[in-house]
Design a protein around this motif. Structure first.
Motif, PDB file in Angstrom:
ATOM      1  N   ALA A  93     105.399  89.932 137.837  1.00  0.00           N
ATOM      2  CA  ALA A  93     104.393  90.992 137.788  1.00  0.00           C
ATOM      3  C   ALA A  93     103.038  90.427 137.379  1.00  0.00           C
ATOM      4  O   ALA A  93     102.001  90.784 137.947  1.00  0.00           O
ATOM      5  N   THR A  94     103.033  89.527 136.424  1.00  0.00           N
ATOM      6  CA  THR A  94     101.791  88.892 135.990  1.00  0.00           C
ATOM      7  C   THR A  94     101.245  87.990 137.088  1.00  0.00           C
ATOM      8  O   THR A  94     100.041  87.962 137.348  1.00  0.00           O
ATOM      9  N   MET A  95     102.125  87.264 137.753  1.00  0.00           N
ATOM     10  CA  MET A  95     101.710  86.327 138.794  1.00  0.00           C
ATOM     11  C   MET A  95     101.078  87.027 139.992  1.00  0.00           C
ATOM     12  O   MET A  95     100.285  86.431 140.720  1.00  0.00           O
ATOM     13  N   LEU A  96     101.386  88.294 140.207  1.00  0.00           N
ATOM     14  CA  LEU A  96     100.846  89.031 141.346  1.00  0.00           C
ATOM     15  C   LEU A  96      99.488  89.673 141.056  1.00  0.00           C
ATOM     16  O   LEU A  96      98.889  90.284 141.941  1.00  0.00           O
ATOM     17  N   LYS A  97      98.982  89.511 139.850  1.00  0.00           N
ATOM     18  CA  LYS A  97      97.672  90.061 139.528  1.00  0.00           C
ATOM     19  C   LYS A  97      96.601  89.330 140.324  1.00  0.00           C
ATOM     20  O   LYS A  97      96.730  88.136 140.609  1.00  0.00           O
ATOM     21  N   PRO A  98      95.537  90.032 140.683  1.00  0.00           N
ATOM     22  CA  PRO A  98      94.462  89.369 141.434  1.00  0.00           C
ATOM     23  C   PRO A  98      93.708  88.369 140.566  1.00  0.00           C
ATOM     24  O   PRO A  98      93.650  88.502 139.348  1.00  0.00           O
ATOM     25  N   GLY A  99      93.154  87.370 141.195  1.00  0.00           N
ATOM     26  CA  GLY A  99      92.397  86.353 140.484  1.00  0.00           C
ATOM     27  C   GLY A  99      93.290  85.258 139.938  1.00  0.00           C
ATOM     28  O   GLY A  99      94.500  85.234 140.157  1.00  0.00           O
ATOM     29  N   ARG A 100      92.662  84.350 139.227  1.00  0.00           N
ATOM     30  CA  ARG A 100      93.383  83.205 138.674  1.00  0.00           C
ATOM     31  C   ARG A 100      94.326  83.666 137.559  1.00  0.00           C
ATOM     32  O   ARG A 100      93.938  84.432 136.687  1.00  0.00           O
ATOM     33  N   VAL A 101      95.552  83.172 137.603  1.00  0.00           N
ATOM     34  CA  VAL A 101      96.543  83.459 136.577  1.00  0.00           C
ATOM     35  C   VAL A 101      96.977  82.127 135.975  1.00  0.00           C
ATOM     36  O   VAL A 101      97.444  81.244 136.691  1.00  0.00           O
ATOM     37  N   ASN A 102      96.788  81.971 134.662  1.00  0.00           N
ATOM     38  CA  ASN A 102      97.199  80.755 133.959  1.00  0.00           C
ATOM     39  C   ASN A 102      98.462  81.063 133.178  1.00  0.00           C
ATOM     40  O   ASN A 102      98.503  82.034 132.424  1.00  0.00           O
ATOM     41  N   MET A 103      99.485  80.233 133.364  1.00  0.00           N
ATOM     42  CA  MET A 103     100.749  80.444 132.673  1.00  0.00           C
ATOM     43  C   MET A 103     101.159  79.165 131.962  1.00  0.00           C
ATOM     44  O   MET A 103     101.272  78.116 132.585  1.00  0.00           O
ATOM     45  N   ALA A 104     101.359  79.271 130.659  1.00  0.00           N
ATOM     46  CA  ALA A 104     101.855  78.149 129.873  1.00  0.00           C
ATOM     47  C   ALA A 104     103.365  78.326 129.757  1.00  0.00           C
ATOM     48  O   ALA A 104     103.840  79.274 129.148  1.00  0.00           O
ATOM     49  N   ILE A 105     104.097  77.441 130.389  1.00  0.00           N
ATOM     50  CA  ILE A 105     105.557  77.556 130.400  1.00  0.00           C
ATOM     51  C   ILE A 105     106.161  76.541 129.441  1.00  0.00           C
ATOM     52  O   ILE A 105     105.518  75.579 129.043  1.00  0.00           O
ATOM     53  N   THR A 106     107.385  76.766 129.086  1.00  0.00           N
ATOM     54  CA  THR A 106     108.076  75.886 128.149  1.00  0.00           C
ATOM     55  C   THR A 106     109.260  75.220 128.854  1.00  0.00           C
ATOM     56  O   THR A 106     109.761  75.720 129.852  1.00  0.00           O
ATOM     57  N   ALA A 107     109.677  74.112 128.319  1.00  0.00           N
ATOM     58  CA  ALA A 107     110.840  73.402 128.864  1.00  0.00           C
ATOM     59  C   ALA A 107     112.065  73.751 128.026  1.00  0.00           C
ATOM     60  O   ALA A 107     111.991  74.545 127.100  1.00  0.00           O
ATOM     61  N   GLY A 108     113.177  73.169 128.366  1.00  0.00           N
ATOM     62  CA  GLY A 108     114.389  73.375 127.587  1.00  0.00           C
ATOM     63  C   GLY A 108     115.416  74.221 128.320  1.00  0.00           C
ATOM     64  O   GLY A 108     115.202  74.662 129.451  1.00  0.00           O
ATOM     65  N   ASN A 109     116.527  74.457 127.668  1.00  0.00           N
ATOM     66  CA  ASN A 109     117.624  75.200 128.295  1.00  0.00           C
ATOM     67  C   ASN A 109     117.435  76.705 128.261  1.00  0.00           C
ATOM     68  O   ASN A 109     117.937  77.408 129.130  1.00  0.00           O
ATOM     69  N   THR A 110     116.728  77.228 127.282  1.00  0.00           N
ATOM     70  CA  THR A 110     116.598  78.676 127.154  1.00  0.00           C
ATOM     71  C   THR A 110     115.958  79.319 128.384  1.00  0.00           C
ATOM     72  O   THR A 110     116.485  80.281 128.917  1.00  0.00           O
ATOM     73  N   PRO A 111     114.829  78.827 128.888  1.00  0.00           N
ATOM     74  CA  PRO A 111     114.208  79.481 130.040  1.00  0.00           C
ATOM     75  C   PRO A 111     114.754  79.029 131.403  1.00  0.00           C
ATOM     76  O   PRO A 111     114.270  79.474 132.440  1.00  0.00           O
ATOM     77  N   LYS A 112     115.755  78.173 131.405  1.00  0.00           N
ATOM     78  CA  LYS A 112     116.254  77.613 132.669  1.00  0.00           C
ATOM     79  C   LYS A 112     116.663  78.705 133.668  1.00  0.00           C
ATOM     80  O   LYS A 112     116.329  78.633 134.844  1.00  0.00           O
ATOM     81  N   GLY A 113     117.362  79.724 133.207  1.00  0.00           N
ATOM     82  CA  GLY A 113     117.775  80.812 134.096  1.00  0.00           C
ATOM     83  C   GLY A 113     116.596  81.554 134.688  1.00  0.00           C
ATOM     84  O   GLY A 113     116.611  81.961 135.857  1.00  0.00           O
ATOM     85  N   VAL A 114     115.544  81.725 133.890  1.00  0.00           N
ATOM     86  CA  VAL A 114     114.330  82.386 134.375  1.00  0.00           C
ATOM     87  C   VAL A 114     113.712  81.558 135.493  1.00  0.00           C
ATOM     88  O   VAL A 114     113.355  82.081 136.551  1.00  0.00           O
ATOM     89  N   TYR A 115     113.583  80.269 135.268  1.00  0.00           N
ATOM     90  CA  TYR A 115     112.949  79.402 136.257  1.00  0.00           C
ATOM     91  C   TYR A 115     113.761  79.315 137.542  1.00  0.00           C
ATOM     92  O   TYR A 115     113.196  79.255 138.634  1.00  0.00           O
ATOM     93  N   GLU A 116     115.074  79.328 137.429  1.00  0.00           N
ATOM     94  CA  GLU A 116     115.908  79.315 138.638  1.00  0.00           C
ATOM     95  C   GLU A 116     115.646  80.554 139.482  1.00  0.00           C
ATOM     96  O   GLU A 116     115.576  80.483 140.717  1.00  0.00           O
ATOM     97  N   LEU A 117     115.494  81.700 138.851  1.00  0.00           N
ATOM     98  CA  LEU A 117     115.180  82.930 139.572  1.00  0.00           C
ATOM     99  C   LEU A 117     113.770  82.883 140.156  1.00  0.00           C
ATOM    100  O   LEU A 117     113.542  83.330 141.290  1.00  0.00           O
ATOM    101  N   LEU A 118     112.825  82.336 139.415  1.00  0.00           N
ATOM    102  CA  LEU A 118     111.453  82.259 139.901  1.00  0.00           C
ATOM    103  C   LEU A 118     111.330  81.354 141.122  1.00  0.00           C
ATOM    104  O   LEU A 118     110.581  81.667 142.047  1.00  0.00           O
ATOM    105  N   VAL A 119     112.045  80.248 141.118  1.00  0.00           N
ATOM    106  CA  VAL A 119     111.974  79.320 142.250  1.00  0.00           C
ATOM    107  C   VAL A 119     112.324  80.046 143.549  1.00  0.00           C
ATOM    108  O   VAL A 119     111.641  79.889 144.561  1.00  0.00           O
TER     109      VAL A 119
END
Length: 72
Positions: free
Chosen positions: A22-48
């Motif tokens: 939802a944030t990524m679809l906002k108009p204009g430049r969107v800056n996202m600071a992401i984190t590494a590790g196992n916790t967000p892995k499921g999120v990133y798999e869905l995002l890909v």
């Protein structure tokens, strides 16, 4: 800060992915600071699945501030 509680890891990953998309679809430049590790892995798999090959996400810029091992 809003805390959202999910029943399990899969649901948490899905909720987080939807929030990020939802944030990524906002108009204009969107800056996202992401984190590494196992916790967000499921999120990133869905995002890909949603992001790869879709040019309407070209406004999104990702930054990683975690310590990520790099060879050399």
């Amino acid at each position: 800060m809003k805390i959202i509680v999910a029943d399990n890891y899969a649901k948490m990953s899905r909720l987080a992915a939807h929030k990020l998309l939802a944030t990524m679809l906002k108009p204009g430049r969107v800056n996202m600071a992401i984190t590494a590790g196992n916790t967000p892995k499921g999120v990133y798999e869905l995002l890909v699945e949603e992001v790869v090959g879709r040019d309407y996400y070209e406004n999104v810029h990702f930054y990683n501030f975690d310590e990520v091992p790099v060879n050399g």
